[in-house]
Design an enzyme around this catalytic site. Structure first.
Site, PDB file in Angstrom:
ATOM      1  N   ASN A 225       5.743   7.453   0.084  1.00  0.00           N
ATOM      2  CA  ASN A 225       5.949   8.187   1.332  1.00  0.00           C
ATOM      3  C   ASN A 225       6.874   7.455   2.301  1.00  0.00           C
ATOM      4  O   ASN A 225       7.731   8.080   2.944  1.00  0.00           O
ATOM      5  CB  ASN A 225       4.594   8.440   1.991  1.00  0.00           C
ATOM      6  CG  ASN A 225       4.687   9.279   3.245  1.00  0.00           C
ATOM      7  OD1 ASN A 225       5.134  10.420   3.214  1.00  0.00           O
ATOM      8  ND2 ASN A 225       4.259   8.727   4.376  1.00  0.00           N
TER       9      ASN A 225
ATOM     10  N   CYS B 192      -4.769   3.557   9.925  1.00  0.00           N
ATOM     11  CA  CYS B 192      -5.642   4.715  10.154  1.00  0.00           C
ATOM     12  C   CYS B 192      -6.962   4.300  10.798  1.00  0.00           C
ATOM     13  O   CYS B 192      -7.850   5.132  10.988  1.00  0.00           O
ATOM     14  CB  CYS B 192      -5.908   5.459   8.849  1.00  0.00           C
ATOM     15  SG  CYS B 192      -6.744   4.456   7.592  1.00  0.00           S
TER      16      CYS B 192
ATOM     17  N   ASP C 210      -3.262  -6.079  -6.987  1.00  0.00           N
ATOM     18  CA  ASP C 210      -4.486  -6.087  -6.192  1.00  0.00           C
ATOM     19  C   ASP C 210      -4.158  -6.595  -4.791  1.00  0.00           C
ATOM     20  O   ASP C 210      -3.934  -7.793  -4.591  1.00  0.00           O
ATOM     21  CB  ASP C 210      -5.538  -6.977  -6.860  1.00  0.00           C
ATOM     22  CG  ASP C 210      -6.866  -6.963  -6.116  1.00  0.00           C
ATOM     23  OD1 ASP C 210      -6.944  -6.317  -5.055  1.00  0.00           O
ATOM     24  OD2 ASP C 210      -7.813  -7.606  -6.593  1.00  0.00           O
TER      25      ASP C 210
ATOM     26  N   PHE D 288       0.855  -1.193   0.000  1.00  0.00           N
ATOM     27  CA  PHE D 288       0.000   0.000   0.000  1.00  0.00           C
ATOM     28  C   PHE D 288       0.892   1.244   0.000  1.00  0.00           C
ATOM     29  O   PHE D 288       0.718   2.157   0.796  1.00  0.00           O
ATOM     30  CB  PHE D 288      -0.947   0.025   1.206  1.00  0.00           C
ATOM     31  CG  PHE D 288      -1.751  -1.232   1.407  1.00  0.00           C
ATOM     32  CD1 PHE D 288      -2.984  -1.403   0.787  1.00  0.00           C
ATOM     33  CD2 PHE D 288      -1.268  -2.256   2.215  1.00  0.00           C
ATOM     34  CE1 PHE D 288      -3.721  -2.565   0.977  1.00  0.00           C
ATOM     35  CE2 PHE D 288      -1.993  -3.423   2.412  1.00  0.00           C
ATOM     36  CZ  PHE D 288      -3.226  -3.580   1.782  1.00  0.00           C
TER      37      PHE D 288
END
Length: 242
Positions: A108, A198, A151, A103
């Site tokens: 980042n 998150c 995926d 992901f």
């Protein structure tokens, strides 16, 4: 970040007066103005007409990340910098480590990890983000990283990353968590996993699988107040293979 911008989504055409007032507002407040007449890929600058790319920096790793106005980034730059530094610290990187970043988005975590490890593979579901992550690697002249699209919500024993043989893993999934990706891991399992979340509920669910089924030790956890004065936090957990 290097600039602020506003995107105005308008399903009816704007008049020239509307466009002029929006451009004047942007110029007066030094805010970039973008228009979105339909889908996200229709976003285009109004003022200035040819803006410099949007970007933010992660100073501890001398990394600049460029992004498009509608791309996902962590909006709190100071907390994001601290989060990246803590994740790299918890992974306890050595110069010969091979790190998998699932992901990965725009890179980042991937690009800072590549400053400390031998090789890093970033995997992202959205193909357009993979292209921009590759461009960010070139921008920062980081050669020991590659990005692929896959995926991450389909469990499979034949994934694009299994042949990579990573010994460290970083996960930073959306709210849905990373269960399918975790179940796609094959032996030898990474010696350390840092999971950035998150949504605490899916972190708890996935943690149980990592500990009870895969045999990891839940070694550390913390939260980052990425979104002050809201109920939302970023969490980070460290798992170590005994």
């Amino acid at each position: 970040s290097n600039a602020a911008g506003l995107i105005f989504r308008h399903l009816d055409p704007l008049t020239e007066d509307d466009r002029g007032m929006l451009a004047a507002f942007g110029e007066h407040h030094d805010i970039r103005i973008y228009l979105q007449p339909s889908r996200p890929d229709s976003i285009a600058p109004l003022w200035p007409a040819n803006p410099e790319p949007l970007s933010y920096r992660i100073p501890a790793f001398d990394v600049e990340i460029r992004f498009e106005p509608a791309d996902f980034i962590q909006i709190n730059n100071a907390v994001n910098n601290a989060t990246v530094e803590q994740a790299v610290k918890l992974l306890d990187l050595a110069p010969d480590d091979r790190v998998l970043d699932l992901f990965c988005g725009l890179g980042n975590f991937t690009l800072p990890l590549a400053r400390r490890a031998a090789h890093v593979l970033g995997v992202e579901g959205e193909a357009s983000l993979v292209g921009r992550a590759q461009a960010n690697a070139r921008l920062n002249q980081i050669m020991n990283v590659e990005f692929v699209s896959a995926d991450l919500y389909r469990k499979s024993s034949d994934t694009v990353w299994n042949s990579f043989q990573a010994n460290k893993l970083l996960l930073d999934p959306p709210r849905g968590g990373a269960m399918e990706a975790i179940k796609s891991l094959v032996e030898p399992l990474p010696s350390r996993i840092v999971y950035v979340s998150c949504y605490p509920a899916t972190l708890a669910r996935d943690s149980e699988y990592l500990v009870q089924t895969l045999g990891y030790r839940f070694a550390a956890a913390g939260i980052m107040d990425m979104f002050p004065q809201t109920s939302h936090v970023e969490s980070m957990a460290l798992f170590i293979k005994p």
